[in-house]
Motif scaffolding. Structure first.
Motif, PDB file in Angstrom:
ATOM      1  N   ILE A 121       0.825  -1.092   0.023  1.00  0.00           N
ATOM      2  CA  ILE A 121       0.067  -0.120  -0.071  1.00  0.00           C
ATOM      3  C   ILE A 121       0.921   1.510  -0.109  1.00  0.00           C
ATOM      4  O   ILE A 121       0.487   1.700  -0.400  1.00  0.00           O
ATOM      5  CB  ILE A 121      -1.120   0.276   1.267  1.00  0.00           C
ATOM      6  N   ARG A 122       1.975   1.123   0.871  1.00  0.00           N
ATOM      7  CA  ARG A 122       2.363   2.414   0.695  1.00  0.00           C
ATOM      8  C   ARG A 122       3.908   2.717  -0.237  1.00  0.00           C
ATOM      9  O   ARG A 122       3.581   3.695  -0.694  1.00  0.00           O
ATOM     10  CB  ARG A 122       4.031   1.913   2.481  1.00  0.00           C
ATOM     11  N   TYR A 123       4.315   1.098  -0.526  1.00  0.00           N
ATOM     12  CA  TYR A 123       4.993   1.151  -2.264  1.00  0.00           C
ATOM     13  C   TYR A 123       3.755   2.015  -3.473  1.00  0.00           C
ATOM     14  O   TYR A 123       4.308   2.645  -4.393  1.00  0.00           O
ATOM     15  CB  TYR A 123       5.414   0.345  -2.518  1.00  0.00           C
ATOM     16  N   GLY A 124       2.777   1.623  -3.189  1.00  0.00           N
ATOM     17  CA  GLY A 124       1.691   2.299  -4.577  1.00  0.00           C
ATOM     18  C   GLY A 124       1.429   3.495  -4.199  1.00  0.00           C
ATOM     19  O   GLY A 124       1.471   4.155  -5.285  1.00  0.00           O
ATOM     20  N   CYS A 125       1.393   4.042  -3.016  1.00  0.00           N
ATOM     21  CA  CYS A 125       1.640   5.693  -2.733  1.00  0.00           C
ATOM     22  C   CYS A 125       2.212   6.411  -3.310  1.00  0.00           C
ATOM     23  O   CYS A 125       2.196   6.835  -4.004  1.00  0.00           O
ATOM     24  CB  CYS A 125       0.920   5.869  -1.448  1.00  0.00           C
ATOM     25  N   ALA A 126       3.055   5.816  -2.934  1.00  0.00           N
ATOM     26  CA  ALA A 126       4.826   6.255  -3.349  1.00  0.00           C
ATOM     27  C   ALA A 126       5.097   6.652  -5.234  1.00  0.00           C
ATOM     28  O   ALA A 126       5.525   7.497  -5.199  1.00  0.00           O
ATOM     29  CB  ALA A 126       5.934   5.750  -2.956  1.00  0.00           C
ATOM     30  N   TYR A 127       4.669   5.509  -5.926  1.00  0.00           N
ATOM     31  CA  TYR A 127       4.673   5.508  -7.105  1.00  0.00           C
ATOM     32  C   TYR A 127       3.879   6.515  -7.321  1.00  0.00           C
ATOM     33  O   TYR A 127       3.543   6.948  -8.575  1.00  0.00           O
ATOM     34  CB  TYR A 127       4.013   3.452  -7.813  1.00  0.00           C
ATOM     35  N   GLY A 128       2.130   6.203  -7.669  1.00  0.00           N
ATOM     36  CA  GLY A 128       1.504   6.956  -7.297  1.00  0.00           C
ATOM     37  C   GLY A 128       1.962   8.819  -7.531  1.00  0.00           C
ATOM     38  O   GLY A 128       1.183   9.306  -8.562  1.00  0.00           O
ATOM     39  N   TRP A 129       2.409   9.170  -6.273  1.00  0.00           N
ATOM     40  CA  TRP A 129       2.895  10.522  -5.706  1.00  0.00           C
ATOM     41  C   TRP A 129       4.029  10.748  -6.773  1.00  0.00           C
ATOM     42  O   TRP A 129       3.917  11.757  -7.576  1.00  0.00           O
ATOM     43  CB  TRP A 129       3.955  11.011  -4.947  1.00  0.00           C
ATOM     44  N   GLY A 130       4.931   9.985  -6.927  1.00  0.00           N
ATOM     45  CA  GLY A 130       6.279  10.179  -8.024  1.00  0.00           C
ATOM     46  C   GLY A 130       5.073  10.045  -9.377  1.00  0.00           C
ATOM     47  O   GLY A 130       5.652  11.592 -10.297  1.00  0.00           O
ATOM     48  N   GLN A 131       4.448  10.022 -10.111  1.00  0.00           N
ATOM     49  CA  GLN A 131       4.307   9.549 -11.544  1.00  0.00           C
ATOM     50  C   GLN A 131       2.813  10.988 -11.113  1.00  0.00           C
ATOM     51  O   GLN A 131       3.439  12.179 -12.235  1.00  0.00           O
ATOM     52  CB  GLN A 131       2.300   8.141 -11.012  1.00  0.00           C
ATOM     53  N   MET A 132       2.211  11.092 -10.303  1.00  0.00           N
ATOM     54  CA  MET A 132       1.381  12.119 -10.193  1.00  0.00           C
ATOM     55  C   MET A 132       2.381  13.765 -10.354  1.00  0.00           C
ATOM     56  O   MET A 132       2.087  14.558 -11.374  1.00  0.00           O
ATOM     57  CB  MET A 132       0.368  12.694  -8.970  1.00  0.00           C
ATOM     58  N   MET A 133       3.563  13.530  -9.529  1.00  0.00           N
ATOM     59  CA  MET A 133       4.369  14.521 -10.262  1.00  0.00           C
ATOM     60  C   MET A 133       4.781  15.369 -11.183  1.00  0.00           C
ATOM     61  O   MET A 133       5.385  15.984 -11.662  1.00  0.00           O
ATOM     62  CB  MET A 133       5.655  15.220  -8.978  1.00  0.00           C
ATOM     63  N   VAL A 134       4.673  14.021 -12.156  1.00  0.00           N
ATOM     64  CA  VAL A 134       5.903  13.911 -13.488  1.00  0.00           C
ATOM     65  C   VAL A 134       4.732  14.294 -14.313  1.00  0.00           C
ATOM     66  O   VAL A 134       5.201  15.470 -15.127  1.00  0.00           O
ATOM     67  CB  VAL A 134       6.745  12.623 -13.985  1.00  0.00           C
TER      68      VAL A 134
END
Length: 147
Positions: A121-134
């Motif tokens: 769950i934590r890794y999914g959020c991390a991936y999503g935030w990185g993707q969102m920033m790009v």
């Protein structure tokens, strides 16, 4: 709950702080560059509804949250990622103007996980935030939607 340090993302966007703020904090949320039908009430305690279709292979994925703090052009803190006991993620977005007429944005995510099995769950959020920033940087600086 596991005691984990928050995940922190910082990005520089070559645009005035007002433009960056309005891209992230507005009634339509992160549409059209990241979400598909997001809505937010622009006040402390205001409800947030998230909706994705393009990033989820056509499957409609929804979530909800609410704003904790809102300071124009400076700070937006909210809870989201709803689950049976409340919300999993408290996110803080800080906006800072720089001398080159650009904006630094820092997202700090405190994702709650109960045990090691929930680390995904934590890794999914991390991936999503990185993707969102790009996606946000590309949209704000170049006017492009890449999803």
């Amino acid at each position: 709950m596991l005691e984990l340090k928050p995940i922190v993302f910082t990005e520089y966007i070559q645009a005035p702080i007002e433009k960056v703020w309005n891209t992230f904090v507005n009634e339509n949320g992160w549409d059209p560059w990241f979400t598909d039908g997001m809505k937010m009430e622009l006040k402390e305690g205001g409800k947030i509804s998230f909706r994705w279709v393009r990033l989820t292979n056509g499957e409609i994925v929804t979530d909800s949250g609410y704003t904790v703090y809102l300071v124009q052009n400076k700070l937006w803190e909210f809870w989201w990622y709803e689950y049976e006991d409340g919300f999993r993620s408290r996110a803080t977005m800080k906006f800072q103007r720089d001398d080159n007429k650009g904006t630094w944005i820092t997202i700090t995510d405190h994702t709650l996980v109960k045990n090691l099995n929930e680390l995904e769950i934590r890794y999914g959020c991390a991936y999503g935030w990185g993707q969102m920033m790009v996606y946000a940087k590309t949209y704000i600086e170049k006017g492009l939607i890449i999803i």
